[in-house]
Design a protein around this motif. Structure first.
Motif, mmCIF file in Angstrom:
data_model
loop_
_atom_site.group_PDB
_atom_site.id
_atom_site.type_symbol
_atom_site.label_atom_id
_atom_site.label_comp_id
_atom_site.label_asym_id
_atom_site.label_seq_id
_atom_site.Cartn_x
_atom_site.Cartn_y
_atom_site.Cartn_z
ATOM 1 N N ALA A 137 -9.274 6.759 38.237
ATOM 2 C CA ALA A 137 -10.277 7.778 37.922
ATOM 3 C C ALA A 137 -10.040 8.357 36.530
ATOM 4 N N MET A 138 -8.784 8.575 36.181
ATOM 5 C CA MET A 138 -8.486 9.144 34.858
ATOM 6 C C MET A 138 -8.823 8.156 33.745
ATOM 7 N N VAL A 139 -8.609 6.868 34.001
ATOM 8 C CA VAL A 139 -8.992 5.854 33.011
ATOM 9 C C VAL A 139 -10.510 5.778 32.904
ATOM 10 N N ASP A 140 -11.191 5.729 34.052
ATOM 11 C CA ASP A 140 -12.648 5.603 34.064
ATOM 12 C C ASP A 140 -13.331 6.784 33.386
ATOM 13 N N ASN A 141 -12.706 7.950 33.451
ATOM 14 C CA ASN A 141 -13.311 9.155 32.877
ATOM 15 C C ASN A 141 -12.759 9.494 31.490
ATOM 16 N N PRO A 150 -0.495 3.100 25.880
ATOM 17 C CA PRO A 150 -0.751 4.186 26.833
ATOM 18 C C PRO A 150 -0.719 5.552 26.147
ATOM 19 N N ARG A 151 -1.761 6.339 26.358
ATOM 20 C CA ARG A 151 -1.785 7.668 25.747
ATOM 21 C C ARG A 151 -2.771 8.575 26.472
ATOM 22 N N LEU A 152 -2.560 9.874 26.296
ATOM 23 C CA LEU A 152 -3.477 10.891 26.797
ATOM 24 C C LEU A 152 -4.526 11.145 25.726
ATOM 25 N N ARG A 173 10.369 12.008 26.370
ATOM 26 C CA ARG A 173 9.689 11.192 27.361
ATOM 27 C C ARG A 173 8.239 10.978 26.948
ATOM 28 N N PRO A 174 7.721 9.754 27.060
ATOM 29 C CA PRO A 174 6.312 9.532 26.706
ATOM 30 C C PRO A 174 5.381 10.303 27.632
ATOM 31 N N LEU A 175 4.273 10.782 27.087
ATOM 32 C CA LEU A 175 3.313 11.512 27.905
ATOM 33 C C LEU A 175 2.705 10.588 28.964
ATOM 34 N N VAL A 176 2.349 9.390 28.565
ATOM 35 C CA VAL A 176 1.713 8.437 29.471
ATOM 36 C C VAL A 176 2.543 7.155 29.486
ATOM 37 N N ARG A 177 2.871 6.721 30.682
ATOM 38 C CA ARG A 177 3.644 5.496 30.848
ATOM 39 C C ARG A 177 3.041 4.684 31.986
ATOM 40 N N SER A 178 2.961 3.386 31.788
ATOM 41 C CA SER A 178 2.491 2.489 32.838
ATOM 42 C C SER A 178 3.659 2.128 33.740
ATOM 43 N N CYS A 179 3.504 2.345 35.048
ATOM 44 C CA CYS A 179 4.562 2.055 36.012
ATOM 45 C C CYS A 179 3.969 1.147 37.093
ATOM 46 N N LEU A 180 4.541 -0.034 37.247
ATOM 47 C CA LEU A 180 3.991 -0.994 38.201
ATOM 48 C C LEU A 180 4.227 -0.534 39.636
ATOM 49 N N ASP A 181 3.148 -0.455 40.407
ATOM 50 C CA ASP A 181 3.217 0.002 41.790
ATOM 51 C C ASP A 181 3.604 -1.159 42.692
ATOM 52 N N TRP A 182 4.724 -1.017 43.433
ATOM 53 C CA TRP A 182 5.241 -2.150 44.204
ATOM 54 C C TRP A 182 4.475 -2.451 45.476
ATOM 55 N N THR A 183 3.599 -1.542 45.915
ATOM 56 C CA THR A 183 2.766 -1.875 47.072
ATOM 57 C C THR A 183 1.358 -2.290 46.641
ATOM 58 N N GLU A 184 0.828 -1.689 45.591
ATOM 59 C CA GLU A 184 -0.525 -2.002 45.148
ATOM 60 C C GLU A 184 -0.557 -3.101 44.093
ATOM 61 N N ARG A 186 -0.382 -3.028 40.932
ATOM 62 C CA ARG A 186 -1.074 -2.667 39.696
ATOM 63 C C ARG A 186 -0.381 -1.443 39.108
ATOM 64 N N PRO A 187 -0.546 -1.182 37.815
ATOM 65 C CA PRO A 187 0.136 -0.029 37.224
ATOM 66 C C PRO A 187 -0.491 1.299 37.628
ATOM 67 N N HIS A 188 0.379 2.247 37.932
ATOM 68 C CA HIS A 188 -0.080 3.612 38.135
ATOM 69 C C HIS A 188 0.465 4.493 37.012
ATOM 70 N N LEU A 189 0.030 5.730 36.966
ATOM 71 C CA LEU A 189 0.372 6.643 35.880
ATOM 72 C C LEU A 189 1.754 7.239 36.064
#
Length: 259
Positions: A137-141, A150-152, A173-184, A186-189
């Motif tokens: 949702a945050m990416v889409d908006n 990755p950035r805000l 620490r970076p404001l936005v970092r891609s973290c791979l979700d081990w169940t989904e 895909r990357p989450h925030l």
């Protein structure tokens, strides 16, 4: 000392870490500890299917290699992953590891697995179905972007201020970092923004912790907030825990939860 030998002295011995995880029992113990809690040596031995004496040797190697940290309370020895970097390493390796048939799980263990898949803490940010829904949702908006890095966005910074998401004024620490979700898968925030959103969600009661593990449950007020303020489609939000599904209990548990 030659330049080559000096370079080896200060080099990174990646093979040393690989050797620690090359044994299946040691790798299983590390996977079990992904739930973020400390386990006793006997519990880890039982989970890995090895004798306590064998487990002791494996655990000593993992502690000596810096992957695990230990605490002693009376006669009991508790072990946990040494730090978030080690947890990130184990989760990353789990993503590329071949799948194997799941072990038979009890009803309680199956419930814990479903709870973790719906919503959980990944270090200090949201993961699982909820984490992915918020990220999408945050990416889409236009609040965050992955490209070219990755950035805000300015719109995202304004949105965060409007919604009480407190971001650090200055941090390594970076404001936005891609973290791979081990169940989904895909990357989450992640990053400081992801941590701030998670902190606000817990503080405001949008999500609540389930038991003493990493699983989270989305509350009804939280469902409304994520839909209205984060613009997450309602059909993308995970369901809450059902009355027939067992809750995650406090104390020691089956390591199936960490899968």
């Amino acid at each position: 000392m030659t330049a080559d030998s000096a370079g080896k002295d200060v080099g990174v011995d990646l093979a040393a870490v690989a050797r620690l995880l090359a044994d299946g029992s040691r790798a299983d113990m590390c996977l079990a500890l992904l739930d973020g809690r400390a386990w006793t040596a006997r519990e880890l031995a039982r989970y890995a299917g090895v004798a306590p004496s064998t487990a002791t040797g494996h655990l000593n190697m993992l502690v000596g290699g810096g992957l695990l940290a230990e605490e002693r309370h009376g006669r009991h020895r508790y072990l946990r992953l040494a730090d978030p970097k080690v947890m990130a390493l184990i989760e990353s390796l789990a993503e590329v590891a071949p799948r194997r048939p799941p072990r038979p799980a009890s009803l309680g263990a199956s419930g814990r697995t479903r709870a973790l898949a719906r919503a959980r803490l990944c270090y200090d940010h949201l993961a699982g179905i909820l984490g992915l829904a918020v990220t999408d949702a945050m990416v889409d908006n236009g609040l965050i972007t992955w490209e070219p890095e990755p950035r805000l966005t300015p719109a995202g910074a304004a949105w965060a201020a409007e919604n009480g998401i407190e971001l650090p004024a200055a941090s390594r620490r970076p404001l936005v970092r891609s973290c791979l979700d081990w169940t989904e898968r895909r990357p989450h925030l992640g990053g400081a923004v992801g941590a701030a959103i998670c902190s606000r969600a817990l503080e405001a009661g949008w999500v609540v912790k389930v038991g003493t593990g990493r699983a989270l449950a989305l509350t009804e007020p939280g469902r409304q907030v994520f839909h209205e303020r984060f613009r997450v489609p309602t059909d993308s939000l995970p369901a809450g825990r059902t009355t027939t599904e067992p809750a995650v209990r406090s104390g020691r548990r089956s390591a199936t939860e960490s899968r």
